[in-house]
Design a protein around this motif. Sequence first.
Motif, mmCIF file in Angstrom:
data_model
loop_
_atom_site.group_PDB
_atom_site.id
_atom_site.type_symbol
_atom_site.label_atom_id
_atom_site.label_comp_id
_atom_site.label_asym_id
_atom_site.label_seq_id
_atom_site.Cartn_x
_atom_site.Cartn_y
_atom_site.Cartn_z
ATOM 1 N N LEU A 1 0.832 -1.211 0.000
ATOM 2 C CA LEU A 1 0.000 0.000 0.000
ATOM 3 C C LEU A 1 0.864 1.258 0.000
ATOM 4 O O LEU A 1 0.495 2.266 -0.605
ATOM 5 C CB LEU A 1 -0.968 0.002 1.181
ATOM 6 N N GLU A 2 2.014 1.186 0.672
ATOM 7 C CA GLU A 2 2.927 2.343 0.676
ATOM 8 C C GLU A 2 3.326 2.699 -0.760
ATOM 9 O O GLU A 2 3.280 3.863 -1.158
ATOM 10 C CB GLU A 2 4.166 2.003 1.509
ATOM 11 N N PHE A 3 3.662 1.675 -1.546
ATOM 12 C CA PHE A 3 4.059 1.922 -2.941
ATOM 13 C C PHE A 3 2.859 2.184 -3.837
ATOM 14 O O PHE A 3 2.873 3.104 -4.659
ATOM 15 C CB PHE A 3 4.871 0.738 -3.487
ATOM 16 N N HIS A 4 1.821 1.369 -3.669
ATOM 17 C CA HIS A 4 0.683 1.435 -4.596
ATOM 18 C C HIS A 4 -0.052 2.777 -4.443
ATOM 19 O O HIS A 4 -0.385 3.423 -5.444
ATOM 20 C CB HIS A 4 -0.252 0.251 -4.327
ATOM 21 N N HIS A 5 -0.276 3.169 -3.202
ATOM 22 C CA HIS A 5 -0.953 4.453 -2.960
ATOM 23 C C HIS A 5 0.041 5.609 -3.006
ATOM 24 O O HIS A 5 -0.163 6.605 -3.713
ATOM 25 C CB HIS A 5 -1.664 4.401 -1.602
ATOM 26 N N GLY A 6 1.136 5.470 -2.279
ATOM 27 C CA GLY A 6 2.066 6.587 -2.101
ATOM 28 C C GLY A 6 2.928 6.904 -3.315
ATOM 29 O O GLY A 6 3.385 8.040 -3.470
ATOM 30 N N LYS A 7 3.149 5.900 -4.158
ATOM 31 C CA LYS A 7 3.980 6.133 -5.367
ATOM 32 C C LYS A 7 3.140 6.056 -6.647
ATOM 33 O O LYS A 7 3.107 7.007 -7.431
ATOM 34 C CB LYS A 7 5.112 5.109 -5.464
ATOM 35 N N HIS A 8 2.465 4.915 -6.867
ATOM 36 C CA HIS A 8 1.740 4.758 -8.145
ATOM 37 C C HIS A 8 0.548 5.710 -8.249
ATOM 38 O O HIS A 8 0.425 6.448 -9.225
ATOM 39 C CB HIS A 8 1.288 3.303 -8.322
ATOM 40 N N HIS A 9 -0.335 5.648 -7.250
ATOM 41 C CA HIS A 9 -1.524 6.514 -7.302
ATOM 42 C C HIS A 9 -1.088 7.991 -7.311
ATOM 43 O O HIS A 9 -1.610 8.800 -8.081
ATOM 44 C CB HIS A 9 -2.429 6.203 -6.096
#
Length: 204
Positions: free
Chosen positions: A24-32
């Motif tokens: 979630l750190e990457f998916h929300h914080g980076k990708h999204h």
Amino acid sequence: MAFELPALPYPQNALEPFISAKTLEFHHGKHHKAYVDTLNKLVDGKPEEQMSLEEIIVATHHDDSKNAIFNNAAQVWNHTFFWNCMAKGGGSEPKGDVKKAIDHDLGGLDKFAKEFKEAATTQFGSGWAWLVFDAGKLKVIKTPNAVTPVAGGQTALVTCDVWEHAYYLDYQNRRPDFVQAFLDHLINWDFVAKNLATAMEKAG
Ligand SMILES: [Fe+2]
């Protein structure tokens, strides 16, 4: 800035062990976040800056010259929607109108789960599996890349992100296991119920 990254509706570790805090750190914080940042750059000084995400999606989905704007706006919308499709302690059984509609239109919860998993696992490459409300009926569909039912006048009820970035840290290449965990432990039927109620009201 025209568009902002919405906060996750739960803490980053809320969906563990099915989706890790790291994912979630990457998916929300980076990708999204990257979709939001790119969209803001693309619409800077353009008419789309004053439009809602839904308006941008509808206005640009048939316009090849606006492909980048469509892709980023749709991905911002899809991800914001996706976070709400999951909840800690999700995955129980649907009730009320959702249960009735799934029984009537899709042949019951088991058949829905099978059809949804099939859509999610057979989407070649990146994309999304959806339960949508379309012309008064529930349907399971899949879409490639950023494509979203919002563009086609269907109402999204629930989605599962099947881009590799959604599951690779936790499941590596085992997309079917991720989709099964989504169905068994994460799907937020209360959110589906809210979306179906709104869709039915709109349809009259
Ligand atoms: Fe994603």
